[in-house]
Every structure is written in C-alpha cells, then in structure tokens.
Design a protein around this motif. Structure first.
Motif, short mmCIF file in Angstrom:
data_model
loop_
_atom_site.label_atom_id
_atom_site.label_comp_id
_atom_site.label_asym_id
_atom_site.label_seq_id
_atom_site.Cartn_x
_atom_site.Cartn_y
_atom_site.Cartn_z
N GLU A 18 0.82 -1.12 -0.07
CA GLU A 18 0.00 0.03 -0.01
C GLU A 18 0.74 1.31 0.01
O GLU A 18 0.55 2.25 -0.72
N LEU A 19 1.84 1.24 0.64
CA LEU A 19 2.83 2.26 0.70
C LEU A 19 3.66 2.48 -0.70
O LEU A 19 3.65 3.87 -0.97
N ALA A 20 3.87 1.47 -1.34
CA ALA A 20 4.50 1.69 -2.65
C ALA A 20 3.75 2.20 -3.56
O ALA A 20 4.00 3.21 -4.36
N GLY A 21 2.26 2.05 -3.59
CA GLY A 21 1.35 2.66 -4.27
C GLY A 21 0.70 4.03 -3.95
O GLY A 21 0.16 4.86 -4.52
N GLY A 22 0.75 4.14 -2.56
CA GLY A 22 0.20 5.19 -1.93
C GLY A 22 1.16 6.46 -1.73
O GLY A 22 1.28 7.56 -2.54
N ALA A 23 1.80 6.35 -0.49
CA ALA A 23 2.85 7.58 -0.04
C ALA A 23 3.73 7.67 -0.98
O ALA A 23 4.21 9.01 -1.48
N LEU A 24 4.42 6.74 -1.40
CA LEU A 24 5.57 6.68 -2.56
C LEU A 24 5.03 7.37 -3.85
O LEU A 24 5.83 7.92 -4.48
N GLY A 25 3.90 7.06 -4.22
CA GLY A 25 3.26 7.60 -5.48
C GLY A 25 3.07 8.98 -5.37
O GLY A 25 3.13 9.50 -6.44
N VAL A 26 3.08 9.78 -4.28
CA VAL A 26 2.90 11.08 -4.33
C VAL A 26 4.06 11.91 -3.81
O VAL A 26 3.86 13.04 -3.22
N GLY A 27 5.30 11.20 -3.61
CA GLY A 27 6.45 11.79 -3.58
C GLY A 27 7.14 11.80 -1.94
O GLY A 27 7.84 12.29 -1.71
N HIS A 28 6.38 11.05 -1.12
CA HIS A 28 6.92 10.98 0.32
C HIS A 28 7.88 9.83 0.30
O HIS A 28 7.94 9.11 -0.35
N ARG A 29 8.37 9.78 1.50
CA ARG A 29 9.51 9.11 1.68
C ARG A 29 8.99 8.26 3.01
O ARG A 29 8.31 8.78 3.75
N VAL A 30 9.48 6.92 3.23
CA VAL A 30 8.85 6.25 4.12
C VAL A 30 9.87 5.35 4.99
O VAL A 30 10.84 5.06 4.68
N LEU A 31 9.74 5.56 6.28
CA LEU A 31 10.25 4.45 7.30
C LEU A 31 9.40 3.24 7.75
O LEU A 31 8.11 3.47 7.87
N VAL A 32 9.81 2.10 7.32
CA VAL A 32 9.18 0.90 7.48
C VAL A 32 9.74 0.10 8.86
O VAL A 32 10.75 -0.22 8.82
N PHE A 33 9.20 0.10 10.10
CA PHE A 33 9.75 -0.46 11.12
C PHE A 33 8.83 -1.68 11.19
O PHE A 33 7.72 -1.94 11.52
N ALA A 34 9.47 -2.85 11.45
CA ALA A 34 9.00 -4.08 11.55
C ALA A 34 9.79 -5.03 12.59
O ALA A 34 10.76 -4.85 13.06
N GLN A 35 8.62 -5.57 13.40
CA GLN A 35 9.17 -6.44 14.54
C GLN A 35 10.00 -7.48 14.31
O GLN A 35 10.78 -7.95 15.06
N LEU A 36 9.92 -8.32 12.87
CA LEU A 36 10.51 -9.32 12.64
C LEU A 36 11.52 -9.02 11.42
O LEU A 36 11.07 -8.41 10.55
N LYS A 37 12.63 -9.37 11.49
CA LYS A 37 13.56 -9.24 10.42
C LYS A 37 13.04 -9.94 8.90
O LYS A 37 13.05 -9.52 7.74
N ARG A 38 12.23 -11.15 9.11
CA ARG A 38 11.72 -11.77 7.94
C ARG A 38 10.87 -10.95 7.39
O ARG A 38 10.53 -10.96 6.00
N THR A 39 10.18 -10.27 8.12
CA THR A 39 9.17 -9.25 7.32
C THR A 39 9.88 -8.27 6.43
O THR A 39 9.24 -8.01 5.28
N LEU A 40 11.11 -7.72 7.00
CA LEU A 40 11.51 -6.89 5.96
C LEU A 40 12.21 -7.68 4.71
O LEU A 40 12.37 -7.31 3.80
N ASP A 41 12.67 -8.91 5.11
CA ASP A 41 13.06 -9.49 3.73
C ASP A 41 11.85 -9.96 2.71
O ASP A 41 12.14 -9.87 1.43
N LEU A 42 10.80 -10.08 3.31
CA LEU A 42 9.42 -10.21 2.40
C LEU A 42 9.20 -8.84 1.65
O LEU A 42 9.01 -8.80 0.64
N ALA A 43 9.41 -7.78 2.25
CA ALA A 43 9.26 -6.40 1.87
C ALA A 43 10.11 -6.30 0.66
O ALA A 43 9.92 -5.89 -0.33
N GLU A 44 11.42 -6.68 0.96
CA GLU A 44 12.60 -6.21 -0.09
C GLU A 44 12.09 -7.27 -1.44
O GLU A 44 12.14 -6.65 -2.71
#
Length: 89
Positions: A18-44
């Motif tokens: 949703e961030l990729a299509g929303g906030a980033l789509g209108v020029g915002h930069r985003v911090l994504v904090f996840a509780q699990l490292k695996r979640t970041l792996d999936l996001a990547e």
C-alpha cells in the motif's frame, strides 16, 4: 493476515505494498519498522526490489559502526524512498 507489517496479506502485499502505491506515489519517503527481520526480507523481495523502489535497510545484524551512516545517508539522499528498520537479529 491482519498485521500492519505483513507483506503477504490479503491485498497481495499488505502495508508495504500500500505504501508503494500510496505514499511513495505522491513523493513521500517512508520509514518501515517491522518487529521481525523476516518481514523486511519479504518487503524487499515481494514489493521493493520488483518495483525498483530505492531503499536502505538497518537491522540487528547491521554492524554498529555502519548504523549511523545508513541513517545519515537516508536523511541526506532524497532519491532513497524507503528505510527498512528492525532491531531483530
């Protein structure tokens, strides 16, 4: 799945998708904090890399000496769209 940091949930990408299509789509930069490292792996793998979204990552396995530099680079370089963060190792 209903977790905010779930990248594999109902819409095929969850919150990060949703961030990729929303906030980033209108020029915002985003911090994504996840509780699990695996979640970041999936996001990547499922959202950021396939869409060519520029990002940096800081997790528990990042060398302590590199951490401040990663944050400084994100803050100084407006071409980096996302900073992925977790304290999980």
């Amino acid at each position: 799945s209903s977790g905010r940091d779930d990248t594999s949930g109902g819409g095929g990408g969850g919150g990060v998708d949703e961030l990729a299509g929303g906030a980033l789509g209108v020029g915002h930069r985003v911090l994504v904090f996840a509780q699990l490292k695996r979640t970041l792996d999936l996001a990547e793998a499922a959202v950021l890399a396939p869409r060519g979204i520029s990002y940096l990552r800081l997790d528990g396995s990042t060398e302590q000496a590199q951490r401040f530099g990663i944050v400084q680079r994100f803050n100084a370089d407006p071409t980096i769209d996302v900073l992925l963060l977790t304290t999980s190792v």
